[in-house]
Design a protein around this motif. Structure first.
Motif, short mmCIF file in Angstrom:
data_model
loop_
_atom_site.label_atom_id
_atom_site.label_comp_id
_atom_site.label_asym_id
_atom_site.label_seq_id
_atom_site.Cartn_x
_atom_site.Cartn_y
_atom_site.Cartn_z
N SER A 13 0.83 -1.33 0.03
CA SER A 13 0.00 -0.18 -0.04
C SER A 13 0.84 1.17 0.13
N GLU A 14 2.01 1.37 0.68
CA GLU A 14 2.86 2.41 0.80
C GLU A 14 3.70 2.35 -0.55
N THR A 20 -7.07 -5.07 -5.89
CA THR A 20 -7.64 -5.86 -7.07
C THR A 20 -9.05 -5.51 -7.32
N GLU A 21 -9.72 -5.82 -8.38
CA GLU A 21 -11.13 -5.64 -8.70
C GLU A 21 -12.09 -6.63 -7.56
N PRO A 98 -13.60 -7.94 4.60
CA PRO A 98 -12.68 -8.75 3.82
C PRO A 98 -11.35 -8.58 4.23
N ASN A 99 -10.29 -9.29 3.96
CA ASN A 99 -8.93 -9.11 4.40
C ASN A 99 -8.37 -7.75 3.53
N PRO A 100 -7.88 -6.57 3.94
CA PRO A 100 -7.65 -5.63 3.07
C PRO A 100 -6.50 -5.80 2.44
N PHE A 101 -5.66 -6.78 2.49
CA PHE A 101 -4.39 -7.13 1.56
C PHE A 101 -4.27 -8.58 1.90
N ASP A 102 -3.56 -8.71 0.64
CA ASP A 102 -3.33 -10.16 0.25
C ASP A 102 -2.11 -10.77 1.34
#
Length: 141
Positions: A13-14, A20-21, A98-102
């Motif tokens: 994110s930084e 993703t879509e 939802p999990n904000p990041f993978d």
């Protein structure tokens, strides 16, 4: 009770990596649930800290520090302002997010101060001022 829910940033994110879509779709659905339940007051993602600044205060001195900032795990990538009856309810809502990041992510939940939390120091005059400010803000939105 109002709570600020903060999504902790990560290296991606930084670096400005966009979601993703699929994640945008899942977050959109989650936000719709929050709105339909009357819980969500606001929510946004934040640009990387490289596009921001900090202001450090030392007495009357002000120092501006341009981003990016070193510790991405201490930064915020996005937020919600929600209104629920308790911290427990806020936690239950955010467990559905939802999990904000993978991979590994972290969300922090903090209660927002209300006028009554400040006690006698928050005088009737200060309360009136606060109400006027909030009324103007509501008209501007």
């Amino acid at each position: 009770m109002r709570f600020m829910v903060m999504v902790r940033a990560n290296k991606e994110s930084e670096a400005g990596v966009m979601p993703t879509e699929q994640l945008l779709t899942e977050m959109g659905q989650f936000n719709e649930e929050l709105v339909k339940a009357g819980v969500m007051l606001a929510g946004e993602g934040l640009q990387p800290s490289s596009k921001g600044a900090r202001i450090r205060y030392d007495g009357s001195k002000r120092t501006v520090i341009d981003g990016p900032f070193a510790e991405s795990k201490e930064l915020i990538a996005g937020f919600w302002i929600i209104q629920v009856k308790s911290l427990e309810e806020a936690i239950e809502w955010m467990k559905r997010c939802p999990n904000p990041f993978d991979g590994e992510s972290e969300i922090e939940i903090r209660q927002v101060f209300e006028a009554e939390d400040f006690g006698a120091e928050f005088t009737p005059e200060l309360r009136e001022q606060e109400e006027r400010i909030r009324a103007v803000m509501a008209q501007q939105n």
